[in-house]
Design a protein around this motif. Structure first.
Motif, PDB file in Angstrom:
ATOM      1  N   ALA A 254       0.869  -1.181   0.000  1.00 34.66           N
ATOM      2  CA  ALA A 254       0.000   0.000   0.000  1.00 34.66           C
ATOM      3  C   ALA A 254       0.899   1.222   0.000  1.00 34.66           C
ATOM      4  O   ALA A 254       1.750   1.373   0.873  1.00 34.66           O
ATOM      5  CB  ALA A 254      -0.912  -0.004   1.222  1.00 34.66           C
ATOM      6  N   ARG A 255       0.699   2.124  -0.968  1.00 34.33           N
ATOM      7  CA  ARG A 255       1.582   3.280  -1.096  1.00 34.33           C
ATOM      8  C   ARG A 255       0.898   4.601  -0.740  1.00 34.33           C
ATOM      9  O   ARG A 255       1.547   5.504  -0.210  1.00 34.33           O
ATOM     10  CB  ARG A 255       2.128   3.359  -2.521  1.00 34.33           C
ATOM     11  CG  ARG A 255       3.356   2.504  -2.760  1.00 34.33           C
ATOM     12  CD  ARG A 255       4.590   3.014  -2.047  1.00 34.33           C
ATOM     13  NE  ARG A 255       4.898   4.384  -2.355  1.00 34.33           N
ATOM     14  CZ  ARG A 255       5.739   4.782  -3.292  1.00 34.33           C
ATOM     15  NH1 ARG A 255       6.372   3.886  -4.033  1.00 34.33           N
ATOM     16  NH2 ARG A 255       5.996   6.058  -3.493  1.00 34.33           N
ATOM     17  N   GLY A 256      -0.359   4.761  -1.093  1.00 32.88           N
ATOM     18  CA  GLY A 256      -1.016   6.047  -0.867  1.00 32.88           C
ATOM     19  C   GLY A 256      -2.441   5.879  -0.388  1.00 32.88           C
ATOM     20  O   GLY A 256      -3.081   4.860  -0.643  1.00 32.88           O
ATOM     21  N   ILE A 257      -2.949   6.895   0.319  1.00 32.89           N
ATOM     22  CA  ILE A 257      -4.316   6.882   0.825  1.00 32.89           C
ATOM     23  C   ILE A 257      -4.867   8.303   0.782  1.00 32.89           C
ATOM     24  O   ILE A 257      -4.156   9.261   1.103  1.00 32.89           O
ATOM     25  CB  ILE A 257      -4.383   6.312   2.261  1.00 32.89           C
ATOM     26  CG1 ILE A 257      -5.829   6.265   2.782  1.00 32.89           C
ATOM     27  CG2 ILE A 257      -3.458   7.057   3.215  1.00 32.89           C
ATOM     28  CD1 ILE A 257      -5.993   5.493   4.076  1.00 32.89           C
ATOM     29  N   ASN A 258      -6.125   8.452   0.365  1.00 41.07           N
ATOM     30  CA  ASN A 258      -6.721   9.790   0.300  1.00 41.07           C
ATOM     31  C   ASN A 258      -7.653  10.039   1.483  1.00 41.07           C
ATOM     32  O   ASN A 258      -7.802   9.200   2.378  1.00 41.07           O
ATOM     33  CB  ASN A 258      -7.434  10.013  -1.038  1.00 41.07           C
ATOM     34  CG  ASN A 258      -8.666   9.121  -1.227  1.00 41.07           C
ATOM     35  OD1 ASN A 258      -9.146   8.480  -0.299  1.00 41.07           O
ATOM     36  ND2 ASN A 258      -9.169   9.079  -2.452  1.00 41.07           N
ATOM     37  N   GLY A 259      -8.301  11.201   1.477  1.00 42.80           N
ATOM     38  CA  GLY A 259      -9.162  11.575   2.587  1.00 42.80           C
ATOM     39  C   GLY A 259     -10.415  10.741   2.717  1.00 42.80           C
ATOM     40  O   GLY A 259     -11.049  10.730   3.780  1.00 42.80           O
ATOM     41  N   ASN A 260     -10.789  10.025   1.653  1.00 43.28           N
ATOM     42  CA  ASN A 260     -11.944   9.126   1.715  1.00 43.28           C
ATOM     43  C   ASN A 260     -11.587   7.764   2.293  1.00 43.28           C
ATOM     44  O   ASN A 260     -12.481   6.959   2.557  1.00 43.28           O
ATOM     45  CB  ASN A 260     -12.543   8.927   0.318  1.00 43.28           C
ATOM     46  CG  ASN A 260     -13.154  10.188  -0.250  1.00 43.28           C
ATOM     47  OD1 ASN A 260     -13.715  11.002   0.485  1.00 43.28           O
ATOM     48  ND2 ASN A 260     -13.048  10.368  -1.562  1.00 43.28           N
ATOM     49  N   GLY A 261     -10.285   7.492   2.438  1.00 44.39           N
ATOM     50  CA  GLY A 261      -9.840   6.174   2.889  1.00 44.39           C
ATOM     51  C   GLY A 261      -9.575   5.220   1.751  1.00 44.39           C
ATOM     52  O   GLY A 261      -9.345   4.027   1.985  1.00 44.39           O
ATOM     53  N   ASP A 262      -9.592   5.714   0.501  1.00 42.30           N
ATOM     54  CA  ASP A 262      -9.246   4.877  -0.647  1.00 42.30           C
ATOM     55  C   ASP A 262      -7.730   4.721  -0.707  1.00 42.30           C
ATOM     56  O   ASP A 262      -6.983   5.691  -0.524  1.00 42.30           O
ATOM     57  CB  ASP A 262      -9.751   5.501  -1.947  1.00 42.30           C
ATOM     58  CG  ASP A 262     -11.249   5.759  -1.928  1.00 42.30           C
ATOM     59  OD1 ASP A 262     -11.984   4.932  -1.354  1.00 42.30           O
ATOM     60  OD2 ASP A 262     -11.678   6.799  -2.470  1.00 42.30           O
ATOM     61  N   ILE A 263      -7.276   3.495  -0.994  1.00 42.50           N
ATOM     62  CA  ILE A 263      -5.847   3.153  -0.948  1.00 42.50           C
ATOM     63  C   ILE A 263      -5.388   2.676  -2.320  1.00 42.50           C
ATOM     64  O   ILE A 263      -6.114   1.960  -3.017  1.00 42.50           O
ATOM     65  CB  ILE A 263      -5.601   2.040   0.095  1.00 42.50           C
ATOM     66  CG1 ILE A 263      -5.990   2.520   1.494  1.00 42.50           C
ATOM     67  CG2 ILE A 263      -4.150   1.573   0.081  1.00 42.50           C
ATOM     68  CD1 ILE A 263      -6.056   1.411   2.526  1.00 42.50           C
ATOM     69  N   VAL A 264      -4.169   3.069  -2.702  1.00 45.55           N
ATOM     70  CA  VAL A 264      -3.584   2.555  -3.941  1.00 45.55           C
ATOM     71  C   VAL A 264      -2.216   1.954  -3.635  1.00 45.55           C
ATOM     72  O   VAL A 264      -1.578   2.283  -2.634  1.00 45.55           O
ATOM     73  CB  VAL A 264      -3.441   3.650  -5.026  1.00 45.55           C
ATOM     74  CG1 VAL A 264      -4.804   4.163  -5.459  1.00 45.55           C
ATOM     75  CG2 VAL A 264      -2.560   4.802  -4.544  1.00 45.55           C
ATOM     76  N   GLY A 265      -1.798   1.073  -4.537  1.00 42.56           N
ATOM     77  CA  GLY A 265      -0.503   0.428  -4.371  1.00 42.56           C
ATOM     78  C   GLY A 265      -0.249  -0.508  -5.529  1.00 42.56           C
ATOM     79  O   GLY A 265      -0.781  -0.322  -6.628  1.00 42.56           O
ATOM     80  N   PHE A 266       0.511  -1.552  -5.284  1.00 39.82           N
ATOM     81  CA  PHE A 266       0.842  -2.498  -6.347  1.00 39.82           C
ATOM     82  C   PHE A 266       1.175  -3.854  -5.753  1.00 39.82           C
ATOM     83  O   PHE A 266       1.392  -3.987  -4.541  1.00 39.82           O
ATOM     84  CB  PHE A 266       1.983  -1.981  -7.219  1.00 39.82           C
ATOM     85  CG  PHE A 266       3.234  -1.632  -6.463  1.00 39.82           C
ATOM     86  CD1 PHE A 266       4.257  -2.553  -6.306  1.00 39.82           C
ATOM     87  CD2 PHE A 266       3.398  -0.371  -5.912  1.00 39.82           C
ATOM     88  CE1 PHE A 266       5.414  -2.237  -5.613  1.00 39.82           C
ATOM     89  CE2 PHE A 266       4.556  -0.029  -5.217  1.00 39.82           C
ATOM     90  CZ  PHE A 266       5.563  -0.964  -5.073  1.00 39.82           C
ATOM     91  N   PHE A 267       1.212  -4.878  -6.610  1.00 37.65           N
ATOM     92  CA  PHE A 267       1.510  -6.246  -6.193  1.00 37.65           C
ATOM     93  C   PHE A 267       2.113  -6.993  -7.376  1.00 37.65           C
ATOM     94  O   PHE A 267       2.086  -6.515  -8.522  1.00 37.65           O
ATOM     95  CB  PHE A 267       0.247  -6.957  -5.702  1.00 37.65           C
ATOM     96  CG  PHE A 267      -0.791  -7.178  -6.781  1.00 37.65           C
ATOM     97  CD1 PHE A 267      -0.857  -8.378  -7.484  1.00 37.65           C
ATOM     98  CD2 PHE A 267      -1.690  -6.171  -7.104  1.00 37.65           C
ATOM     99  CE1 PHE A 267      -1.807  -8.583  -8.483  1.00 37.65           C
ATOM    100  CE2 PHE A 267      -2.651  -6.366  -8.098  1.00 37.65           C
ATOM    101  CZ  PHE A 267      -2.704  -7.564  -8.791  1.00 37.65           C
ATOM    102  N   THR A 268       2.654  -8.171  -7.107  1.00 40.54           N
ATOM    103  CA  THR A 268       3.186  -9.034  -8.154  1.00 40.54           C
ATOM    104  C   THR A 268       2.202 -10.167  -8.398  1.00 40.54           C
ATOM    105  O   THR A 268       1.811 -10.875  -7.468  1.00 40.54           O
ATOM    106  CB  THR A 268       4.551  -9.622  -7.756  1.00 40.54           C
ATOM    107  OG1 THR A 268       5.448  -8.542  -7.456  1.00 40.54           O
ATOM    108  CG2 THR A 268       5.132 -10.470  -8.868  1.00 40.54           C
TER     109      THR A 268
END
Length: 325
Positions: A44-58
């Protein structure tokens, strides 16, 4: 004792309990893996004020795929940049309007991107080098590094549509990682001796070095509007831990149940103080930062009940007339 005295004592007890939390805390919330991750590689790399999370995986084929995890626990995954022909798309930040930023690999060169509801806009900081977009604020200002094997990474910020490059403390290499709505930027740099430090860049360009005491390396990744900085540091034994830094006071965090030698990587933070990152045990995590002197909700509720009761009783026994508007 009178009723007034008893309620006053109870209120003071609640306030004392609130002030007893003399240290900032980070409390583990949950752990998750993105759909398609069969090896526990989700970051998990980033999160916004709504609690939505972005990131990456293999994924199972060994390719890096981006994802978005919404606050309700559902996923948009995998996210693959249209021009990705190298099997590598990573999402690093997301703002309140849902714009995702990151990087993708095309013809052996990384390019940054902004993804607005599925519409990808590539971004290159300039020259035949790789670019990453690592963080974005709610106004759409964004930051990242650019560089190559022959040109060490340098930081850049795009604010109000204008790109500015900078090299903190004459660094040999640097990476801008996060930006808040005050246009304060955090990232890391490597000094002439090869040691990694963190930095905070103010909106006016002023720089502050960030180092966890006795750490081998310090790498900030996020900053919220309250000035809480999140990131990762390496201790003297070479183990990585997550941290939150508020005004130079560092709070360390490790994923619960971590085995000896396990790593915890801190990444982004939102304005609610929710930090995201990765446990090496494995899986992505969310954790709550709580500043000292800020009462817990239950304590606040008890204080409120007692104070309301005190006000009500004072009104009951008061003969001072009230004005009505």
């Amino acid at each position: 004792q009178s009723i007034l005295a008893r309620i006053a004592i109870a209120s003071m007890a609640c306030m004392a309990a609130a002030s007893a939390a003399s240290a900032n805390t980070i409390t583990f919330m949950n752990k998750f893996n993105a759909p398609g991750d069969t090896s526990g590689s989700t970051i998990a790399r980033g999160i916004n004020g709504n609690g939505d999370i972005v990131g990456f995986f293999t994924d199972a084929s060994g390719k890096t795929r981006a994802y978005e995890r919404f606050a309700n626990g559902t996923f948009n995954s995998p996210i693959i940049a249209p021009n990705d022909n190298g099997g590598n798309t990573g999402a690093f930040g997301v703002n309140l309007s849902g714009t995702i930023v990151g990087q993708f690999l095309q013809n052996n060169t990384f390019h940054g991107f902004l993804d607005n509801n599925g519409t990808f806009t590539p971004y290159d900081a300039g020259g035949p080098v790789s670019t990453s977009v690592s963080g974005i604020n709610d106004r759409g200002d964004f930051v990242g590094p650019y560089g190559s094997y022959v040109q060490p990474n340098q930081s850049y910020a795009v604010i109000n549509g204008v790109q500015t490059e900078f090299s903190p403390f004459a660094a040999t290499t640097s990476n801008a990682r996060g930006i808040n709505n005050l246009d304060q930027v955090v990232g890391n740099f490597v000094d002439a001796g090869g040691k990694e430090h963190g930095y905070l860049r103010a909106a006016n360009g002023g720089l502050t070095q960030i180092d966890v005491s006795n750490a081998l390396s310090t790498s900030p990744y996020g900053i919220n509007d309250q000035g809480v900085i999140s990131g990762t540091y390496e201790d003297s034994a070479g183990i990585f831990h997550a941290f939150a830094d508020l005004g130079g006071t560092f709070t360390s965090f490790d994923c619960p149940g971590s085995t000896a030698g396990a790593f915890t990587y801190g990444r982004g933070i939102n304005n609610a103080g929710v930090i995201v990152g990765q446990c090496s045990d494995p899986g992505a995590f969310t954790a709550q930062f709580q500043a000292s002197g800020v009462p817990e909700p239950t304590t606040l509720a008890l204080m409120g009940v007692n104070l309301l009761a005190l006000v009500a009783i004072r009104r009951r026994f008061s003969f001072v007339p009230t004005l009505r508007s």
